[in-house]
Design an enzyme around this catalytic site. Structure first.
Site, short mmCIF file in Angstrom:
data_model
loop_
_atom_site.label_atom_id
_atom_site.label_comp_id
_atom_site.label_asym_id
_atom_site.label_seq_id
_atom_site.Cartn_x
_atom_site.Cartn_y
_atom_site.Cartn_z
N GLU A 187 36.41 25.17 88.63
CA GLU A 187 36.65 24.00 87.79
C GLU A 187 37.88 23.26 88.31
O GLU A 187 39.01 23.64 87.97
CB GLU A 187 36.88 24.42 86.34
CG GLU A 187 35.71 25.13 85.71
CD GLU A 187 35.73 25.04 84.19
OE1 GLU A 187 34.73 24.60 83.63
OE2 GLU A 187 36.76 25.38 83.58
N SER A 234 33.25 17.95 83.64
CA SER A 234 32.50 16.74 83.28
C SER A 234 31.02 16.81 83.68
O SER A 234 30.42 15.82 84.12
CB SER A 234 33.17 15.50 83.90
OG SER A 234 34.49 15.36 83.39
N GLY A 261 37.13 17.41 81.46
CA GLY A 261 37.31 16.54 80.30
C GLY A 261 37.70 15.12 80.65
O GLY A 261 38.13 14.35 79.79
N ASN A 275 31.14 26.22 77.07
CA ASN A 275 32.46 26.58 76.55
C ASN A 275 32.81 25.58 75.45
O ASN A 275 33.13 24.43 75.74
CB ASN A 275 33.48 26.52 77.70
CG ASN A 275 34.90 26.73 77.23
OD1 ASN A 275 35.15 27.08 76.07
ND2 ASN A 275 35.85 26.52 78.13
N LYS A 326 35.29 25.56 73.57
CA LYS A 326 36.75 25.39 73.43
C LYS A 326 37.14 25.48 71.95
O LYS A 326 36.51 26.23 71.21
CB LYS A 326 37.20 24.09 74.11
CG LYS A 326 36.71 24.00 75.56
CD LYS A 326 37.36 22.92 76.36
CE LYS A 326 36.81 22.94 77.78
NZ LYS A 326 37.45 21.97 78.66
N HIS A 328 40.75 30.38 82.44
CA HIS A 328 40.43 28.94 82.35
C HIS A 328 41.69 28.12 82.62
O HIS A 328 42.79 28.53 82.24
CB HIS A 328 39.86 28.63 80.96
CG HIS A 328 39.27 27.26 80.89
ND1 HIS A 328 40.04 26.13 80.72
CD2 HIS A 328 37.99 26.83 80.99
CE1 HIS A 328 39.26 25.06 80.73
NE2 HIS A 328 38.01 25.46 80.89
N GLU A 385 42.90 25.68 81.23
CA GLU A 385 43.69 25.37 80.03
C GLU A 385 44.56 26.57 79.62
O GLU A 385 45.68 26.40 79.13
CB GLU A 385 42.75 24.93 78.89
CG GLU A 385 42.21 23.53 79.16
CD GLU A 385 40.82 23.25 78.60
OE1 GLU A 385 40.35 23.99 77.72
OE2 GLU A 385 40.20 22.27 79.07
#
Ligand code: 13P
Length: 252
Positions: free
Chosen positions: A164, A210, A170, A9, A11, A94, A96
């Site tokens: 996730e 990560s 991240g 991904n 992003k 996701h 985010e």
């Protein structure tokens, strides 16, 4: 048993000039690996160029989101039907999107249904925030989130689930493989309760948060983790190819 799958991904990274160059730099390395479904998810504006850069390989392309409606007055949005001629996969839900753009489980379910209706394979993402984990409710919370995100789905063919944990994305602080493995097992049970044992066993469950070529091995070793959803490391060709290689060799 699910076919292993590793998705990168990207992003909101890479310009339309950089994206095909990055894809081209991974092309030979990825094409040489078999036994793993390989997916690259660039930004919308680079889907076509990355597909061309990976033409005549078995590397597949995914979008990072898509709107549930077919078409209409949704300025700035891209529908699943538009995506279906550009890519094979689409990430939905996701964390985010959920946290920064207020997407609800109902939104995610609508997107998942639209993706399936247009022949796209949805990578449905779920995961708990740190307060939920600390309160000891993670398994139940994420299972409920998955059920709500799949509301209305009757045929899970093509479905992919990404676990996730929000606190691992991240941050450089991946989940412990046994913790992720426990969650993957719980998600498998949830999928079995929705679709039956056999269809559930064919659904790839990915760990994300990560992931690097250094830490991927023990995740793939867990019985219910079938691959990875990779953010930062997917922008580094050697890292991403290394993650896919390790996944292939562990699952061979
Ligand atoms: P990182 O690998 O950068 O933690 O991102 C994970 C992710 O969000 C993939 O979708």
């Amino acid at each position: 048993m699910a076919t292993p799958l590793v998705a990168g991904n990207w992003k909101m990274n890479t310009t339309p000039r950089e994206a095909p160059a990055l894809a081209a730099s991974m092309r030979d390395g990825l094409a040489a690996i078999s036994g793993v479904t390989k997916v690259i998810c660039p930004p919308f504006v680079s889907l076509g160029a990355v597909a061309i850069a990976l033409d005549r390989t078995d590397v597949e392309i995914g979008a990072q989101d898509g709107h549930a409606e077919e078409s209409g007055a949704y300025t700035g949005e891209v529908s699943m039907s538009m995506l279906s001629s550009l890519c094979q996969f689409v990430i939905v839900g996701h964390s985010e999107r959920r946290s920064l753009f207020s997407e609800t489980d109902a939104d995610v379910a609508a997107k998942t249904l639209s993706a399936i209706a247009h022949g796209l394979r949805p990578i449905v993402c779920v995961g708990e925030a740190l307060d939920v984990r600390d309160a000891g409710n993670a398994l139940e919370y994420v299972s409920d989130q998955l059920k709500a995100s799949l509301e209305g789905v009757t045929d899970p063919a093509g479905l992919v689930v990404g676990y996730e944990p929000v606190w691992a994305i991240g941050t450089g602080r991946s989940a412990r493989p046994d913790v992720a493995g426990e969650m993957a097992e719980s998600l498998r049970e949830t999928l079995a309760s929705l679709f039956g044992d056999e269809p559930a066993s064919d659904i790839p469950i990915l760990y994300g948060g990560s992931v690097t070529s250094e830490n991927i091995g023990p995740f793939i070793d867990r019985p219910h983790i079938d691959g990875a959803l990779v953010g930062g490391a997917s922008l580094k060709p050697d890292e991403f190819v290394g993650i896919v290689e390790l996944t292939a060799s562990i699952r061979a």
